[in-house]
Design an enzyme around this catalytic site. Structure first.
Site, PDB file in Angstrom:
ATOM      1  N   TYR A   1     -31.598  27.501 -45.478  1.00 44.52           N
ATOM      2  CA  TYR A   1     -31.287  26.126 -45.337  1.00 44.52           C
ATOM      3  C   TYR A   1     -31.591  25.480 -46.641  1.00 44.52           C
ATOM      4  CZ  TYR A   1     -31.722  21.075 -44.095  1.00 44.52           C
ATOM      5  OH  TYR A   1     -31.643  19.747 -44.174  1.00 44.52           O
TER       6      TYR A   1
ATOM      7  N   GLU B   1     -36.693  19.676 -48.134  1.00 42.51           N
ATOM      8  CA  GLU B   1     -36.763  21.375 -48.129  1.00 42.51           C
ATOM      9  C   GLU B   1     -36.403  22.129 -49.229  1.00 42.51           C
ATOM     10  OE1 GLU B   1     -38.013  23.166 -45.554  1.00 42.51           O
ATOM     11  OE2 GLU B   1     -38.659  21.308 -44.625  1.00 42.51           O
TER      12      GLU B   1
ATOM     13  N   SER C   1     -32.344  17.307 -49.167  1.00 42.10           N
ATOM     14  CA  SER C   1     -33.364  17.356 -48.146  1.00 42.10           C
ATOM     15  C   SER C   1     -34.864  17.756 -48.942  1.00 42.10           C
ATOM     16  CB  SER C   1     -33.121  18.617 -47.315  1.00 42.10           C
ATOM     17  OG  SER C   1     -34.200  18.852 -46.684  1.00 42.10           O
TER      18      SER C   1
HETATM   19  P1  GDP Z   1     -38.297  21.240 -41.325  1.00 42.31           P
HETATM   20  O1  GDP Z   1     -39.502  20.628 -42.423  1.00 42.31           O
HETATM   21  O2  GDP Z   1     -37.143  20.781 -41.582  1.00 42.31           O
HETATM   22  O3  GDP Z   1     -38.610  22.683 -41.121  1.00 42.31           O
HETATM   23  O4  GDP Z   1     -38.812  20.661 -39.965  1.00 42.31           O
HETATM   24  P2  GDP Z   1     -39.368  20.913 -38.419  1.00 42.31           P
HETATM   25  O5  GDP Z   1     -39.678  19.908 -37.607  1.00 42.31           O
HETATM   26  O6  GDP Z   1     -38.552  22.099 -37.719  1.00 42.31           O
HETATM   27  O7  GDP Z   1     -40.955  21.585 -38.706  1.00 42.31           O
HETATM   28  C1  GDP Z   1     -41.784  21.041 -39.357  1.00 42.31           C
HETATM   29  C2  GDP Z   1     -43.144  21.953 -39.705  1.00 42.31           C
HETATM   30  O8  GDP Z   1     -43.432  22.095 -38.399  1.00 42.31           O
HETATM   31  C3  GDP Z   1     -42.693  23.486 -40.135  1.00 42.31           C
HETATM   32  O9  GDP Z   1     -43.652  23.633 -41.282  1.00 42.31           O
HETATM   33  C4  GDP Z   1     -43.022  24.326 -39.126  1.00 42.31           C
HETATM   34  O10 GDP Z   1     -43.398  25.540 -39.485  1.00 42.31           O
HETATM   35  C5  GDP Z   1     -43.923  23.732 -38.287  1.00 42.31           C
HETATM   36  N1  GDP Z   1     -43.968  24.064 -36.653  1.00 42.31           N
HETATM   37  C6  GDP Z   1     -45.217  24.685 -36.158  1.00 42.31           C
HETATM   38  N2  GDP Z   1     -44.676  24.766 -34.966  1.00 42.31           N
HETATM   39  C7  GDP Z   1     -43.469  24.485 -34.830  1.00 42.31           C
HETATM   40  C8  GDP Z   1     -42.435  24.588 -33.778  1.00 42.31           C
HETATM   41  O11 GDP Z   1     -42.958  25.268 -32.733  1.00 42.31           O
HETATM   42  N3  GDP Z   1     -41.060  24.312 -33.821  1.00 42.31           N
HETATM   43  C9  GDP Z   1     -40.633  23.777 -35.211  1.00 42.31           C
HETATM   44  N4  GDP Z   1     -39.263  23.433 -35.172  1.00 42.31           N
HETATM   45  N5  GDP Z   1     -41.799  23.820 -36.055  1.00 42.31           N
HETATM   46  C10 GDP Z   1     -42.938  24.022 -36.113  1.00 42.31           C
END
Ligand code: GDP
Length: 323
Positions: free
Chosen positions: A147, A125, A123
């Protein structure tokens, strides 16, 4: 007919990969965890064409038995605790599935089918607090969540089994990839689902965390093709897969709400609950190696992807919405 064994077949990527491999004439076997309910929503349309076997990434014997019994040509390890936010509240479980689960799968392959080709779902990440942009195969890792740390372990144990035991094992470092089958907790799907529900009068606001985070978002259907290509090479190697473009969560909101003729600023509310203890501010891929060596490139762009997701969520919610 080649045989593929897929962990995580009930997830977003597993369902697209199963479709892709069935189209190529593979026998597709999925590993599922025992449960009293059936989480087969994403593979319901394939259920007569795939074989499902019970095993668990936490249980070595079950994995070794399934690999031994099925003698796969290719093994795709897509199963994980995959949601970053949950990894802070369940850090040990995340490590069991997302880190040690990889070692268990590699042990199963090494013992029971050492000629099988192994794909590990790594990933972006892992790049976390990025030390350079864009990120490529040579960019050092700096994970920012349990993670991310677990995925770094999974990456290196894959590389180590390749170098120590001669397994054909590869690590695909995939940037965020989305689709109408993405889990509702991930930000893209959360936004497209909310835009649809607000448009249909089923909700009136959307609560989000950090709107300034930037991600390289591609289409999951394109990315499973890259996984498969990595297992068809003469020499096993690791690849970064992404679009090379980056967008903020704010731009995501703007794009999704515009699809239904709304202005996101009228509905999006920031909520501390959705901020993270440590953030990954910016991810953007350098997918040059995948383009050069795998002949892979993304087909679906950001705007098209978000529109596809909003449309699917509109169709799903329409029967409940205002007429
Ligand atoms: P990730 O890159 O695997 O963490 O994928 P996500 O879709 O969970 O999150 C992507 C980005 O969106 C991260 O930087 C989060 O902090 C941001 N983000 C902002 N608001 C939200 C929210 O309400 N839910 C999630 N999942 N991410 C959010």
């Amino acid at each position: 007919m080649p045989t593929a064994l897929v962990t995580g077949i009930t997830g977003q990527d597993g369902s697209y990969l199963a479709e892709f491999l069935l189209d190529k004439g593979y026998r597709v076997i999925g590993i599922v965890r025992r449960s009293s309910t059936t989480p087969y929503e994403r593979i319901a349309h394939l259920i007569d064409r795939v074989e499902l076997l019970s095993a668990d990434l936490l249980d070595q014997t079950s994995l070794t038995d399934v690999v031994g019994d099925t003698q796969p040509d290719e093994v795709y390890n897509l199963a994980a605790q995959s949601f970053v936010q949950t990894s802070w509240s369940q850090p040990v479980l995340t490590g069991e599935f997302t880190a040690l689960g990889v070692t268990r799968m590699l042990e199963a392959v090494k013992k029971a089918a050492p000629k099988a080709r192994f794909y590990q779902a790594s990933s972006s990440e892992m790049f976390g607090k990025v030390v350079e942009s864009p990120q490529s195969e040579t960019t050092p890792f700096y994970p920012r969540s349990p993670y991310g740390v677990a995925k770094v372990y999974g990456h290196w144990i894959t590389v180590n089994y390749r170098e120590s035991f001669g397994l054909y094992a590869v690590s695909g470092i995939l940037f965020n990839h989305e689709s109408p089958r993405r889990g509702l907790e991930f930000v893209t799907r959360k936004v497209t689902d909310a835009a649809a529900r607000i448009k249909l009068g089923l909700a009136h606001e959307l609560r989000l965390g950090n709107l300034d985070a930037r991600r390289d978002w591609g289409y999951a259907g394109d990315y499973v093709d890259a996984m498969w290509r990595m297992l068809q090479q003469d020499v096993p190697d690791d690849y970064v897969v992404g679009t090379g473009k980056t967008w903020s969560v704010r731009q995501l909101c703007e794009t999704a709400f515009a699809c239904v003729g709304l202005d996101y600023r009228d509905y999006v509310v920031q909520d501390p609950r959705f901020f993270r203890p440590a953030e990954v501010d910016l991810l953007v891929a350098n997918p040059a190696k995948a383009a050069r060596q795998l002949g892979w490139e993304p087909k679906v762009g950001f705007a098209e992807l978000i529109e596809m997701m909003v449309r699917a969520d509109m169709d799903r919610h329409a029967p409940l919405g205002r007429k």
